[in-house]
Design an enzyme around this catalytic site. Structure first.
Site, PDB file in Angstrom:
ATOM      1  N   SER A  94       0.852  -1.193   0.000  1.00 50.26           N
ATOM      2  CA  SER A  94       0.000   0.000   0.000  1.00 50.26           C
ATOM      3  C   SER A  94       0.882   1.235   0.000  1.00 50.26           C
ATOM      4  O   SER A  94       2.034   1.188   0.449  1.00 50.26           O
ATOM      5  CB  SER A  94      -0.874   0.017   1.259  1.00 50.26           C
ATOM      6  OG  SER A  94      -1.545   1.258   1.378  1.00 50.26           O
TER       7      SER A  94
ATOM      8  N   TYR B 264      -1.957   0.086  10.856  1.00 55.15           N
ATOM      9  CA  TYR B 264      -2.163  -0.363   9.464  1.00 55.15           C
ATOM     10  C   TYR B 264      -0.907  -0.054   8.642  1.00 55.15           C
ATOM     11  O   TYR B 264      -0.420  -0.904   7.891  1.00 55.15           O
ATOM     12  CB  TYR B 264      -3.394   0.306   8.841  1.00 55.15           C
ATOM     13  CG  TYR B 264      -3.590  -0.106   7.388  1.00 55.15           C
ATOM     14  CD1 TYR B 264      -3.911  -1.416   7.061  1.00 55.15           C
ATOM     15  CD2 TYR B 264      -3.408   0.813   6.350  1.00 55.15           C
ATOM     16  CE1 TYR B 264      -4.057  -1.806   5.719  1.00 55.15           C
ATOM     17  CE2 TYR B 264      -3.559   0.434   5.020  1.00 55.15           C
ATOM     18  CZ  TYR B 264      -3.874  -0.884   4.710  1.00 55.15           C
ATOM     19  OH  TYR B 264      -4.013  -1.273   3.395  1.00 55.15           O
TER      20      TYR B 264
HETATM   21  P1  NDP Z   1     -11.804  -5.596   0.464  1.00 57.78           P
HETATM   22  O1  NDP Z   1     -12.294  -5.362   1.846  1.00 57.78           O
HETATM   23  O2  NDP Z   1     -12.724  -5.361  -0.662  1.00 57.78           O
HETATM   24  O3  NDP Z   1     -11.220  -7.072   0.338  1.00 57.78           O
HETATM   25  C1  NDP Z   1     -10.443  -7.662   1.352  1.00 57.78           C
HETATM   26  C2  NDP Z   1     -10.284  -9.137   1.047  1.00 57.78           C
HETATM   27  O4  NDP Z   1      -9.393  -9.710   2.021  1.00 57.78           O
HETATM   28  C3  NDP Z   1     -11.592  -9.884   1.116  1.00 57.78           C
HETATM   29  O5  NDP Z   1     -11.653 -10.786   0.032  1.00 57.78           O
HETATM   30  C4  NDP Z   1     -11.504 -10.634   2.440  1.00 57.78           C
HETATM   31  O6  NDP Z   1     -12.166 -11.882   2.283  1.00 57.78           O
HETATM   32  C5  NDP Z   1     -10.003 -10.859   2.583  1.00 57.78           C
HETATM   33  N1  NDP Z   1      -9.611 -10.991   3.976  1.00 57.78           N
HETATM   34  C6  NDP Z   1      -9.562 -10.004   4.917  1.00 57.78           C
HETATM   35  N2  NDP Z   1      -9.200 -10.504   6.102  1.00 57.78           N
HETATM   36  C7  NDP Z   1      -9.029 -11.842   5.912  1.00 57.78           C
HETATM   37  C8  NDP Z   1      -8.660 -12.908   6.767  1.00 57.78           C
HETATM   38  N3  NDP Z   1      -8.384 -12.710   8.075  1.00 57.78           N
HETATM   39  N4  NDP Z   1      -8.572 -14.153   6.260  1.00 57.78           N
HETATM   40  C9  NDP Z   1      -8.845 -14.368   4.939  1.00 57.78           C
HETATM   41  N5  NDP Z   1      -9.185 -13.411   4.075  1.00 57.78           N
HETATM   42  C10 NDP Z   1      -9.280 -12.156   4.565  1.00 57.78           C
HETATM   43  O7  NDP Z   1     -10.494  -4.658   0.306  1.00 57.78           O
HETATM   44  P2  NDP Z   1      -9.440  -4.472  -0.894  1.00 57.78           P
HETATM   45  O8  NDP Z   1      -9.771  -5.333  -2.042  1.00 57.78           O
HETATM   46  O9  NDP Z   1      -9.286  -3.041  -1.086  1.00 57.78           O
HETATM   47  O10 NDP Z   1      -8.122  -4.999  -0.153  1.00 57.78           O
HETATM   48  C11 NDP Z   1      -7.279  -5.995  -0.691  1.00 57.78           C
HETATM   49  C12 NDP Z   1      -5.840  -5.676  -0.298  1.00 57.78           C
HETATM   50  O11 NDP Z   1      -5.470  -4.426  -0.866  1.00 57.78           O
HETATM   51  C13 NDP Z   1      -5.610  -5.540   1.203  1.00 57.78           C
HETATM   52  O12 NDP Z   1      -4.369  -6.155   1.519  1.00 57.78           O
HETATM   53  C14 NDP Z   1      -5.514  -4.039   1.417  1.00 57.78           C
HETATM   54  O13 NDP Z   1      -4.765  -3.708   2.542  1.00 57.78           O
HETATM   55  C15 NDP Z   1      -4.842  -3.631   0.122  1.00 57.78           C
HETATM   56  N6  NDP Z   1      -4.968  -2.237  -0.252  1.00 57.78           N
HETATM   57  C16 NDP Z   1      -6.206  -1.665  -0.424  1.00 57.78           C
HETATM   58  C17 NDP Z   1      -6.301  -0.329  -0.790  1.00 57.78           C
HETATM   59  C18 NDP Z   1      -7.604   0.376  -0.914  1.00 57.78           C
HETATM   60  O14 NDP Z   1      -7.610   1.630  -0.903  1.00 57.78           O
HETATM   61  N7  NDP Z   1      -8.722  -0.318  -1.065  1.00 57.78           N
HETATM   62  C19 NDP Z   1      -5.097   0.454  -1.087  1.00 57.78           C
HETATM   63  C20 NDP Z   1      -3.866  -0.244  -0.850  1.00 57.78           C
HETATM   64  C21 NDP Z   1      -3.824  -1.535  -0.494  1.00 57.78           C
HETATM   65  P3  NDP Z   1     -13.183 -12.544   3.341  1.00 57.78           P
HETATM   66  O15 NDP Z   1     -13.867 -11.423   4.061  1.00 57.78           O
HETATM   67  O16 NDP Z   1     -14.074 -13.416   2.525  1.00 57.78           O
HETATM   68  O17 NDP Z   1     -12.301 -13.340   4.189  1.00 57.78           O
HETATM   69  C1  8X3 Z   2      -5.147   1.570   1.607  1.00 57.67           C
HETATM   70  C2  8X3 Z   2      -4.855   2.980   1.202  1.00 57.67           C
HETATM   71  O1  8X3 Z   2      -4.400   5.308   2.105  1.00 57.67           O
HETATM   72  O2  8X3 Z   2      -6.338   4.144   2.968  1.00 57.67           O
HETATM   73  O3  8X3 Z   2      -3.989   0.866   1.909  1.00 57.67           O
HETATM   74  O4  8X3 Z   2      -4.158   3.479   3.648  1.00 57.67           O
HETATM   75  S1  8X3 Z   2      -4.935   4.003   2.560  1.00 57.67           S
END
Ligand code: NDP
Ligand code: 8X3
Length: 251
Positions: free
Chosen positions: A138, A151
């Site tokens: 991220s 985070y």
């Molecule tokens: P979502 O909340 O849409 O998706 C998160 C996914 O992670 C879900 O499929 C969830 O599946 C899974 N997950 C979360 N916790 C667990 C767990 N304990 N065990 C298994 N699966 C888990 O968020 P994003 O798609 O945005 O996030 C995906 C990745 O991208 C993350 O690592 C996030 O930190 C990263 N990210 C996101 C950004 C954003 O702005 N959205 C920016 C930068 C990075 P389920 O609930 O079915 O288990």
């Molecule tokens: C997700 C992006 O800026 O909300 O990793 O941390 S931010």
């Protein structure tokens, strides 16, 4: 020729789900998450494009992770690429007010969970003499922002682990990539703000945020590089975002 196999964690939502859809034409998919019904539905949706196997586990539960990967039938035992994507932020609070439960969820999921999933898959890739690991970091793993404390620490750890993996796995011909997105409009903020939909929506108001499909396209590009090329470290931001804290909003 048989398609290569890609395992995606966090395939039930956001970036992981979009990646599954984008990569279905070129990969057989092992889709992982905690929500079995969502995985089953996605498997049905993609079945005309590719073979799909699903695994349901919480990445924080190491026994469940190891058992799930160990349970893969022979025809799914080779894994060519791993997308370590599962993760979330929980809360946005000054360190002095932070919830210990939120801290545990982030460090156990985003850091230790990534390690648990990687361990048995690295073993397979080592034996194969090839493989590609893509870790979703991220912008929060490149810059700390106020109230982001734990985070950000979890994503700084993903950055460090990616660099360490690239060094240690170099002798085995395993590629390692980190993709560090800025603001992506997914369920991320809904989870961070514990279901407060209005607060979550406000994060993406007044500018065009990245969409999950933008990150999926980057993942597709990373995976399409020739054997001698690895894209090692990518930061991808919405045009409106200049840093973790600077976003040009029109509202
Ligand atoms: P979502 O909340 O849409 O998706 C998160 C996914 O992670 C879900 O499929 C969830 O599946 C899974 N997950 C979360 N916790 C667990 C767990 N304990 N065990 C298994 N699966 C888990 O968020 P994003 O798609 O945005 O996030 C995906 C990745 O991208 C993350 O690592 C996030 O930190 C990263 N990210 C996101 C950004 C954003 O702005 N959205 C920016 C930068 C990075 P389920 O609930 O079915 O288990
Ligand atoms: C997700 C992006 O800026 O909300 O990793 O941390 S931010």
């Amino acid at each position: 020729m048989t398609k290569p196999t890609l395992l995606i964690t966090g395939a039930t939502s956001g970036i992981g789900k979009a990646a599954a859809k984008a990569l279905a034409p070129t990969y057989r998919l092992i889709l992982c998450g905690r929500r079995k019904a969502v995985l089953d539905e996605l498997k049905r949706e993609l079945s005309s494009l590719t073979e799909v196997h699903t695994l349901t586990f919480d990445v924080r539960d190491k026994q469940a992770v190891f058992a799930a990967i160990d349970s893969l039938p022979n025809e799914w035992s080779r894994i060519d690429a791993l997308l370590n994507n599962a993760g979330n932020a929980h809360g946005l609070a000054p360190i002095q007010d932070g919830s210990v439960e939120d801290w545990d969820a982030m460090m156990d999921g985003n850091v230790k969970g990534l390690l648990y999933v990687s361990k048995p898959i690295i073993e397979k890739m080592k034996n194969q003499g090839s493989g590609h690991i893509i870790n979703i970091g991220s912008i929060a793993g490149k810059e700390v922002y106020p109230n982001g404390n734990v985070y950000c620490a979890s994503k700084f750890a993903v950055d460090a682990l990616t660099q360490g993996m690239r060094m240690d796995l170099n002798p085995f011909g395993i590629k390692v990539t980190a993709i560090h997105p800025g603001l992506v409009e997914t369920d991320f903020s809904l989870v961070r703000f514990k279901g407060d939909a209005e607060r979550a929506a406000s994060v993406y108001k007044g500018y065009k945020a990245l969409q999950a499909e933008d990150i999926a396209e980057t993942i597709r590009f990373v995976l399409s590089a020739p054997a001698h090329v690895v894209l090692s470290d990518i930061v991808i931001l919405p045009t409106a975002q200049a840093s973790a804290t600077i976003v040009k909003k029109t509202l």
